[in-house]
Design a protein around this motif. Structure first.
Motif, short mmCIF file in Angstrom:
data_model
loop_
_atom_site.label_atom_id
_atom_site.label_comp_id
_atom_site.label_asym_id
_atom_site.label_seq_id
_atom_site.Cartn_x
_atom_site.Cartn_y
_atom_site.Cartn_z
N ALA A 52 -9.87 19.00 -36.01
CA ALA A 52 -9.34 18.24 -37.13
C ALA A 52 -10.35 18.13 -38.26
CB ALA A 52 -8.93 16.85 -36.67
N THR A 53 -9.83 18.09 -39.48
CA THR A 53 -10.65 17.96 -40.67
C THR A 53 -10.29 16.68 -41.41
OG1 THR A 53 -10.89 20.35 -40.97
CG2 THR A 53 -11.24 18.99 -42.91
N LEU A 54 -11.31 15.89 -41.73
CA LEU A 54 -11.14 14.67 -42.50
C LEU A 54 -11.73 14.87 -43.88
CD1 LEU A 54 -10.50 11.56 -42.68
CD2 LEU A 54 -12.88 11.19 -41.92
N HIS A 106 -13.29 12.90 -32.73
CA HIS A 106 -13.34 14.33 -33.06
C HIS A 106 -14.80 14.77 -33.25
CE1 HIS A 106 -9.03 14.89 -33.54
NE2 HIS A 106 -8.97 13.82 -34.31
N PRO A 107 -15.61 14.74 -32.20
CA PRO A 107 -17.03 15.09 -32.35
C PRO A 107 -17.27 16.52 -32.81
CG PRO A 107 -16.42 14.93 -30.03
CD PRO A 107 -15.27 14.38 -30.81
N GLU A 108 -16.31 17.39 -32.57
CA GLU A 108 -16.45 18.79 -33.00
C GLU A 108 -15.69 19.06 -34.29
OE1 GLU A 108 -18.51 20.67 -31.34
OE2 GLU A 108 -18.82 19.03 -29.91
N ALA A 140 -10.93 0.94 -37.97
CA ALA A 140 -11.22 1.57 -36.68
C ALA A 140 -9.94 1.88 -35.92
CB ALA A 140 -12.12 0.66 -35.84
N ALA A 141 -9.00 0.94 -35.95
CA ALA A 141 -7.73 1.14 -35.24
C ALA A 141 -6.93 2.28 -35.86
CB ALA A 141 -6.91 -0.14 -35.26
N ALA A 151 -6.32 9.94 -35.06
CA ALA A 151 -7.01 10.95 -34.24
C ALA A 151 -6.19 11.27 -33.00
CB ALA A 151 -8.39 10.43 -33.85
N GLU A 152 -5.63 10.25 -32.35
CA GLU A 152 -4.81 10.48 -31.15
C GLU A 152 -3.54 11.21 -31.50
OE1 GLU A 152 -4.37 6.57 -29.58
OE2 GLU A 152 -6.30 6.60 -28.51
#
Length: 216
Positions: A2-4, A34-36, A204-205, A211-212
């Motif tokens: 994923a890209t933010l 999404h650490p990667e 955060a939520a 992300a999920e």
């Protein structure tokens, strides 16, 4: 992965900025999920996008073979910003209220990425992309407050981001951010603290939720 696309526009750095504090909370959670993944970051205060020029504007309505060298260069800069928006799986924007509206640097970015026939029109190229806007403000402009009608941030960004670019828009609104600094607002500090806490939690939520959803 994923890209933010993360955009900050506050003139204040780090924790001195309420909008930056909340966008940072969103981004931390996003990167944990999404650490990667990839984050495209633009700090419009440190590295502002040029305000729209006649060459940059008119190039969007001219055939590539008919553009002047000035138009081609200006349009290429716009395309870079547009492609960043189109690549994004989610968009995060810090949009503090300055004099009842958005920072001019953010307006400059919007003027560049809004291109009829591509990002705007019948089939916007980034349509459906989730976008979270942190719309911080020094006071409160909520319904029923004395300055309810002075908020030209949320209605404007809804018109541009949601109704024109077709983004799936969500606002987080930390308010009363001037209360700790303005003695005349001292009695509002508890409300400010509650608003800040809620905004950080909401950021955060929302980051985790998006992300999920992308991972599903």
């Amino acid at each position: 992965m994923a890209t933010l696309l993360h955009i900050d526009s506050s003139v204040f750095p780090g924790e001195a900025s309420s909008s930056r504090s909340v966008t940072a909370a969103f981004r931390r959670t996003w990167e944990e999920q999404h650490p990667e993944g990839t984050v495209i970051y633009r700090d419009l205060a440190a590295d502002p996008v040029p305000h729209i020029t006649a060459a940059a504007w008119s190039a969007g309505y001219a055939a590539p073979t008919e553009r002047t060298p000035e138009q081609s260069a200006a349009f290429a800069a716009r395309v870079t910003l547009i492609e960043e928006l189109e690549r994004a799986d989610a968009v995060l924007i810090g949009a503090p209220m300055y004099n009842f509206s958005i920072p001019t640097t953010l307006k400059a970015w919007l003027d560049s990425v809004l291109l009829l026939g591509r990002t705007a029109g019948e089939a916007p190229s980034a349509q459906g992309t989730p976008a979270v806007v942190v719309a911080s403000r020094g006071g409160s402009y909520a319904p029923g407050t004395p300055r309810e009608g002075y908020d030209f941030v949320q209605n404007y960004l809804e018109a541009v981001l949601k109704n024109t670019l077709g983004l799936d828009l969500h606002f987080i609104v930390p308010e009363l951010t001037m209360a700790p600094r303005n003695p005349a607002m001292s009695e509002l500090v508890p409300l400010y603290e509650a608003s800040r806490k809620g905004a950080l939690e909401d950021a955060a939520a929302k980051a985790k939720e998006l992300a999920e959803a992308l991972a599903a």
